[in-house]
Scaffold this motif. Structure first.
Motif, PDB file in Angstrom:
ATOM      1  N   MET A   1       0.733  -1.314  -0.029  1.00 40.78           N
ATOM      2  CA  MET A   1       0.115   0.071  -0.060  1.00 40.78           C
ATOM      3  C   MET A   1       0.942   1.444  -0.169  1.00 40.78           C
ATOM      4  SD  MET A   1      -1.569  -0.397   3.579  1.00 40.78           S
ATOM      5  CE  MET A   1      -0.478  -0.741   4.998  1.00 40.78           C
ATOM      6  N   LEU A   2       2.022   1.308   0.590  1.00 38.33           N
ATOM      7  CA  LEU A   2       2.994   2.239   0.574  1.00 38.33           C
ATOM      8  C   LEU A   2       3.382   2.596  -0.840  1.00 38.33           C
ATOM      9  CD1 LEU A   2       4.058   4.692   2.265  1.00 38.33           C
ATOM     10  CD2 LEU A   2       5.882   3.139   2.986  1.00 38.33           C
ATOM     11  N   ALA A   3       3.817   1.351  -1.418  1.00 39.10           N
ATOM     12  CA  ALA A   3       4.391   1.440  -2.767  1.00 39.10           C
ATOM     13  C   ALA A   3       3.435   2.128  -3.716  1.00 39.10           C
ATOM     14  CB  ALA A   3       4.731   0.174  -3.370  1.00 39.10           C
ATOM     15  N   ARG A   4       2.065   1.859  -3.445  1.00 40.50           N
ATOM     16  CA  ARG A   4       0.971   2.360  -4.481  1.00 40.50           C
ATOM     17  C   ARG A   4       0.730   3.740  -4.121  1.00 40.50           C
ATOM     18  NH1 ARG A   4      -3.475  -0.775  -6.011  1.00 40.50           N
ATOM     19  NH2 ARG A   4      -2.614  -2.427  -4.727  1.00 40.50           N
ATOM     20  N   ALA A   5       0.966   4.159  -2.902  1.00 41.03           N
ATOM     21  CA  ALA A   5       0.897   5.533  -2.619  1.00 41.03           C
ATOM     22  C   ALA A   5       2.023   6.542  -3.112  1.00 41.03           C
ATOM     23  CB  ALA A   5       0.741   5.838  -0.936  1.00 41.03           C
ATOM     24  N   ASN A   6       3.342   5.925  -3.031  1.00 40.59           N
ATOM     25  CA  ASN A   6       4.481   6.349  -3.700  1.00 40.59           C
ATOM     26  C   ASN A   6       4.152   6.687  -5.127  1.00 40.59           C
ATOM     27  OD1 ASN A   6       5.835   6.687  -1.097  1.00 40.59           O
ATOM     28  ND2 ASN A   6       6.625   4.987  -1.116  1.00 40.59           N
ATOM     29  N   LEU A   7       3.721   5.528  -5.731  1.00 38.93           N
ATOM     30  CA  LEU A   7       3.499   5.550  -7.263  1.00 38.93           C
ATOM     31  C   LEU A   7       2.563   6.472  -7.442  1.00 38.93           C
ATOM     32  CD1 LEU A   7       4.328   4.489  -9.991  1.00 38.93           C
ATOM     33  CD2 LEU A   7       2.509   2.484  -9.512  1.00 38.93           C
ATOM     34  N   ARG A  32      -6.813   1.879   5.498  1.00 30.03           N
ATOM     35  CA  ARG A  32      -8.017   1.989   6.485  1.00 30.03           C
ATOM     36  C   ARG A  32      -8.075   0.393   6.901  1.00 30.03           C
ATOM     37  NH1 ARG A  32     -11.251   6.542   3.376  1.00 30.03           N
ATOM     38  NH2 ARG A  32     -10.510   8.282   4.673  1.00 30.03           N
ATOM     39  N   GLU A  33      -8.167  -0.625   5.896  1.00 36.22           N
ATOM     40  CA  GLU A  33      -8.466  -1.934   6.364  1.00 36.22           C
ATOM     41  C   GLU A  33      -7.416  -2.599   6.844  1.00 36.22           C
ATOM     42  OE1 GLU A  33      -8.796  -3.759   2.500  1.00 36.22           O
ATOM     43  OE2 GLU A  33     -10.704  -2.550   1.634  1.00 36.22           O
ATOM     44  N   ILE A  34      -5.974  -2.112   6.810  1.00 36.48           N
ATOM     45  CA  ILE A  34      -4.858  -2.821   7.426  1.00 36.48           C
ATOM     46  C   ILE A  34      -4.665  -2.516   8.687  1.00 36.48           C
ATOM     47  CG2 ILE A  34      -2.784  -3.473   7.273  1.00 36.48           C
ATOM     48  CD1 ILE A  34      -3.412  -3.900   3.918  1.00 36.48           C
ATOM     49  N   VAL A  35      -4.372  -1.008   8.644  1.00 36.82           N
ATOM     50  CA  VAL A  35      -4.003  -0.276   9.936  1.00 36.82           C
ATOM     51  C   VAL A  35      -4.923   0.493  10.929  1.00 36.82           C
ATOM     52  CG1 VAL A  35      -1.324  -0.509   9.079  1.00 36.82           C
ATOM     53  CG2 VAL A  35      -2.881   1.626   8.750  1.00 36.82           C
ATOM     54  N   PRO A  37      -8.403   3.328  10.539  1.00 36.68           N
ATOM     55  CA  PRO A  37      -8.467   4.776   9.880  1.00 36.68           C
ATOM     56  C   PRO A  37      -7.943   5.886  10.972  1.00 36.68           C
ATOM     57  CG  PRO A  37     -10.357   3.662  11.382  1.00 36.68           C
ATOM     58  CD  PRO A  37      -9.603   2.745  11.050  1.00 36.68           C
ATOM     59  N   LYS A  38      -7.425   5.469  12.295  1.00 36.50           N
ATOM     60  CA  LYS A  38      -6.758   6.497  12.736  1.00 36.50           C
ATOM     61  C   LYS A  38      -5.138   6.426  12.916  1.00 36.50           C
ATOM     62  CE  LYS A  38     -10.537   7.022  15.871  1.00 36.50           C
ATOM     63  NZ  LYS A  38     -11.110   7.166  17.440  1.00 36.50           N
ATOM     64  N   HIS A  39      -4.781   5.626  12.104  1.00 37.44           N
ATOM     65  CA  HIS A  39      -3.221   5.257  11.951  1.00 37.44           C
ATOM     66  C   HIS A  39      -2.768   6.613  11.330  1.00 37.44           C
ATOM     67  CE1 HIS A  39       0.630   3.658  10.563  1.00 37.44           C
ATOM     68  NE2 HIS A  39       0.465   2.885  11.723  1.00 37.44           N
ATOM     69  N   PRO A  40      -1.650   7.045  11.713  1.00 37.59           N
ATOM     70  CA  PRO A  40      -0.867   8.338  11.037  1.00 37.59           C
ATOM     71  C   PRO A  40      -0.874   8.152   9.675  1.00 37.59           C
ATOM     72  CG  PRO A  40       0.294   7.831  13.056  1.00 37.59           C
ATOM     73  CD  PRO A  40      -0.616   6.553  12.849  1.00 37.59           C
ATOM     74  N   ASP A  41      -0.383   7.082   9.337  1.00 42.41           N
ATOM     75  CA  ASP A  41      -0.153   6.866   7.576  1.00 42.41           C
ATOM     76  C   ASP A  41      -1.603   6.992   6.997  1.00 42.41           C
ATOM     77  OD1 ASP A  41       2.352   6.570   7.777  1.00 42.41           O
ATOM     78  OD2 ASP A  41       2.482   4.238   7.680  1.00 42.41           O
ATOM     79  N   THR A  42      -2.698   6.528   7.539  1.00 35.77           N
ATOM     80  CA  THR A  42      -3.918   6.478   6.843  1.00 35.77           C
ATOM     81  C   THR A  42      -4.487   7.948   6.883  1.00 35.77           C
ATOM     82  OG1 THR A  42      -4.517   4.137   7.961  1.00 35.77           O
ATOM     83  CG2 THR A  42      -6.183   5.831   7.225  1.00 35.77           C
ATOM     84  N   VAL A  43      -4.044   8.495   8.177  1.00 36.05           N
ATOM     85  CA  VAL A  43      -4.802  10.040   8.035  1.00 36.05           C
ATOM     86  C   VAL A  43      -3.891  10.980   7.198  1.00 36.05           C
ATOM     87  CG1 VAL A  43      -4.618  12.083   9.688  1.00 36.05           C
ATOM     88  CG2 VAL A  43      -5.331   9.552  10.656  1.00 36.05           C
ATOM     89  N   ALA A  44      -2.736  10.760   7.090  1.00 35.94           N
ATOM     90  CA  ALA A  44      -1.609  11.598   6.271  1.00 35.94           C
ATOM     91  C   ALA A  44      -2.124  11.221   4.489  1.00 35.94           C
ATOM     92  CB  ALA A  44      -0.313  11.181   6.415  1.00 35.94           C
ATOM     93  N   HIS A  45      -2.106  10.123   4.091  1.00 32.34           N
ATOM     94  CA  HIS A  45      -2.520   9.927   2.902  1.00 32.34           C
ATOM     95  C   HIS A  45      -4.147  10.329   2.443  1.00 32.34           C
ATOM     96  CE1 HIS A  45       1.012   7.500   3.137  1.00 32.34           C
ATOM     97  NE2 HIS A  45       1.179   7.633   2.072  1.00 32.34           N
ATOM     98  N   ALA A  46      -5.046  10.315   3.446  1.00 27.34           N
ATOM     99  CA  ALA A  46      -6.086  10.586   3.234  1.00 27.34           C
ATOM    100  C   ALA A  46      -6.349  12.234   3.136  1.00 27.34           C
ATOM    101  CB  ALA A  46      -7.352   9.906   4.411  1.00 27.34           C
ATOM    102  N   ARG A  47      -5.345  12.775   3.852  1.00 26.06           N
ATOM    103  CA  ARG A  47      -5.551  14.067   3.713  1.00 26.06           C
ATOM    104  C   ARG A  47      -4.983  14.551   2.463  1.00 26.06           C
ATOM    105  NH1 ARG A  47      -3.218  15.885   9.609  1.00 26.06           N
ATOM    106  NH2 ARG A  47      -5.353  15.526  10.777  1.00 26.06           N
TER     107      ARG A  47
END
Length: 56
Positions: A1-7, A32-35, A37-47
C-alpha cells in the motif's frame, strides 16, 4: 500500500492526475483496512487525497 501511494505521488508530479487519484484512493482504502482509520499513515494519505481531489 505504501508503494502504491508512492507511485501515486510520482504520477501526480508527472501530471497523470486521474491515475494518481485512483491509485491513492485504493491505497487509502488499504491503509484503513489494514492499519485502521486513525493510524498516522492513513490520516496523512487521506489528507493528501483530499487535497488532490480539491485541486484536480
Amino acid at each position: 500500500m505504501l508503494a502504491r501511494a508512492n507511485l501515486a505521488a510520482f504520477y501526480w508530479q508527472d501530471g497523470r492526475k486521474n491515475e494518481a487519484v485512483a491509485l491513492l484512493t485504493r491505497a487509502v482504502e488499504q491503509f484503513r483496512e489494514i492499519v485502521g482509520p486513525k493510524h498516522p499513515d492513513t490520516v496523512a494519505h487521506a489528507r493528501m487525497l483530499d487535497r488532490w481531489t480539491d485541486s484536480a
